[in-house]
Design a protein around this motif. Structure first.
Motif, mmCIF file in Angstrom:
data_model
loop_
_atom_site.group_PDB
_atom_site.id
_atom_site.type_symbol
_atom_site.label_atom_id
_atom_site.label_comp_id
_atom_site.label_asym_id
_atom_site.label_seq_id
_atom_site.Cartn_x
_atom_site.Cartn_y
_atom_site.Cartn_z
ATOM 1 N N GLU A 82 -6.308 6.988 -15.444
ATOM 2 C CA GLU A 82 -7.583 7.520 -14.965
ATOM 3 C C GLU A 82 -7.866 8.899 -15.543
ATOM 4 O O GLU A 82 -9.017 9.214 -15.863
ATOM 5 C CB GLU A 82 -7.598 7.554 -13.435
ATOM 6 C CG GLU A 82 -7.692 6.162 -12.831
ATOM 7 C CD GLU A 82 -7.510 6.137 -11.326
ATOM 8 O OE1 GLU A 82 -7.158 7.183 -10.730
ATOM 9 O OE2 GLU A 82 -7.705 5.055 -10.740
ATOM 10 N N ARG A 100 -1.407 4.593 -12.889
ATOM 11 C CA ARG A 100 -2.842 4.568 -12.620
ATOM 12 C C ARG A 100 -3.435 5.964 -12.775
ATOM 13 O O ARG A 100 -4.497 6.157 -13.369
ATOM 14 C CB ARG A 100 -3.106 4.025 -11.213
ATOM 15 C CG ARG A 100 -4.593 3.907 -10.887
ATOM 16 C CD ARG A 100 -4.845 3.298 -9.514
ATOM 17 N NE ARG A 100 -4.292 1.942 -9.434
ATOM 18 C CZ ARG A 100 -3.198 1.596 -8.758
ATOM 19 N NH1 ARG A 100 -2.514 2.498 -8.086
ATOM 20 N NH2 ARG A 100 -2.774 0.355 -8.742
ATOM 21 N N SER A 101 -2.737 6.968 -12.258
ATOM 22 C CA SER A 101 -3.203 8.354 -12.352
ATOM 23 C C SER A 101 -3.327 8.801 -13.811
ATOM 24 O O SER A 101 -4.324 9.412 -14.201
ATOM 25 C CB SER A 101 -2.237 9.274 -11.606
ATOM 26 O OG SER A 101 -2.538 10.626 -11.844
ATOM 27 N N ASP A 126 0.802 -1.203 0.000
ATOM 28 C CA ASP A 126 0.000 0.000 0.000
ATOM 29 C C ASP A 126 0.848 1.272 0.000
ATOM 30 O O ASP A 126 0.365 2.330 0.329
ATOM 31 C CB ASP A 126 -1.001 0.009 1.166
ATOM 32 C CG ASP A 126 -0.426 -0.511 2.458
ATOM 33 O OD1 ASP A 126 -0.849 -1.596 2.843
ATOM 34 O OD2 ASP A 126 0.431 0.161 3.060
ATOM 35 N N SER A 127 2.072 1.168 -0.387
ATOM 36 C CA SER A 127 2.936 2.344 -0.493
ATOM 37 C C SER A 127 2.433 3.228 -1.629
ATOM 38 O O SER A 127 2.109 2.750 -2.702
ATOM 39 C CB SER A 127 4.372 1.907 -0.774
ATOM 40 O OG SER A 127 5.151 3.016 -1.122
ATOM 41 N N THR A 128 2.381 4.541 -1.416
ATOM 42 C CA THR A 128 1.906 5.449 -2.463
ATOM 43 C C THR A 128 2.911 5.586 -3.585
ATOM 44 O O THR A 128 2.574 6.030 -4.659
ATOM 45 C CB THR A 128 1.599 6.841 -1.874
ATOM 46 O OG1 THR A 128 2.787 7.347 -1.256
ATOM 47 C CG2 THR A 128 0.472 6.773 -0.872
ATOM 48 N N ALA A 129 4.155 5.209 -3.361
ATOM 49 C CA ALA A 129 5.176 5.290 -4.401
ATOM 50 C C ALA A 129 5.554 3.887 -4.868
ATOM 51 O O ALA A 129 6.674 3.657 -5.271
ATOM 52 C CB ALA A 129 6.397 6.037 -3.878
ATOM 53 N N SER A 130 4.621 2.938 -4.771
ATOM 54 C CA SER A 130 4.939 1.564 -5.125
ATOM 55 C C SER A 130 5.329 1.451 -6.587
ATOM 56 O O SER A 130 4.754 2.099 -7.446
ATOM 57 C CB SER A 130 3.758 0.645 -4.813
ATOM 58 O OG SER A 130 2.634 1.008 -5.573
ATOM 59 N N ALA A 179 6.285 3.064 -11.800
ATOM 60 C CA ALA A 179 5.584 3.686 -10.688
ATOM 61 C C ALA A 179 4.089 3.454 -10.901
ATOM 62 O O ALA A 179 3.444 4.143 -11.687
ATOM 63 C CB ALA A 179 5.908 5.172 -10.621
ATOM 64 N N ALA A 180 3.537 2.462 -10.220
ATOM 65 C CA ALA A 180 2.159 2.033 -10.436
ATOM 66 C C ALA A 180 1.160 3.145 -10.170
ATOM 67 O O ALA A 180 0.191 3.312 -10.928
ATOM 68 C CB ALA A 180 1.852 0.824 -9.564
ATOM 69 N N ASP A 181 1.365 3.922 -9.117
ATOM 70 C CA ASP A 181 0.424 4.998 -8.805
ATOM 71 C C ASP A 181 0.417 6.061 -9.886
ATOM 72 O O ASP A 181 -0.630 6.583 -10.257
ATOM 73 C CB ASP A 181 0.751 5.629 -7.445
ATOM 74 C CG ASP A 181 0.463 4.680 -6.296
ATOM 75 O OD1 ASP A 181 -0.354 3.752 -6.482
ATOM 76 O OD2 ASP A 181 1.050 4.865 -5.219
ATOM 77 N N ARG A 182 1.592 6.382 -10.403
ATOM 78 C CA ARG A 182 1.680 7.381 -11.481
ATOM 79 C C ARG A 182 0.988 6.874 -12.733
ATOM 80 O O ARG A 182 0.251 7.597 -13.395
ATOM 81 C CB ARG A 182 3.157 7.700 -11.754
ATOM 82 C CG ARG A 182 3.388 8.704 -12.851
ATOM 83 C CD ARG A 182 2.999 10.110 -12.390
ATOM 84 N NE ARG A 182 2.965 11.067 -13.451
ATOM 85 C CZ ARG A 182 3.993 11.803 -13.856
ATOM 86 N NH1 ARG A 182 5.147 11.690 -13.236
ATOM 87 N NH2 ARG A 182 3.869 12.640 -14.852
#
Length: 98
Positions: free
Chosen positions: A35, A31-32, A16-20, A26-29
């Protein structure tokens, strides 16, 4: 040269790291970005629907939608380009006796 501890310093490898990062991504980037594109595609779909409604309104008011589309296309062009096209169209019509 950095050893394993130095390379991992400051990195949180918890799920659940935001920088995973997975595989160096960079999965969060990612995903962003996805989206944001999806939201814009939905907005584009809504705008296309609104434009379709406006053309239906124009048609019901007695306007020729094909001509309106042509005018919109012409208005996007540079005036010199429009003038050149109209001149050529006139020349070709006269050559064909139209």
């Amino acid at each position: 040269m950095l050893d394993e501890a130095d390379r991992n310093a400051g990195h949180d490898d918890t799920p659940d790291s935001t920088a995973s990062a997975v595989g160096g991504i960079a999965a969060d980037r990612l995903r962003s970005i996805i989206e944001r594109v999806e939201r814009l595609e939905e907005e584009r779909k809504a705008l296309a629907s609104d434009i379709k409604d406006i053309f239906a309104e124009a048609k019901s008011a007695g306007f020729d939608v094909k001509v309106i589309r042509q005018i919109i296309r012409i208005r996007k062009q540079e005036p010199a380009d429009v003038e050149e096209q109209e001149t050529l169209l006139d020349i070709y019509r006269r050559a064909l006796g139209m």
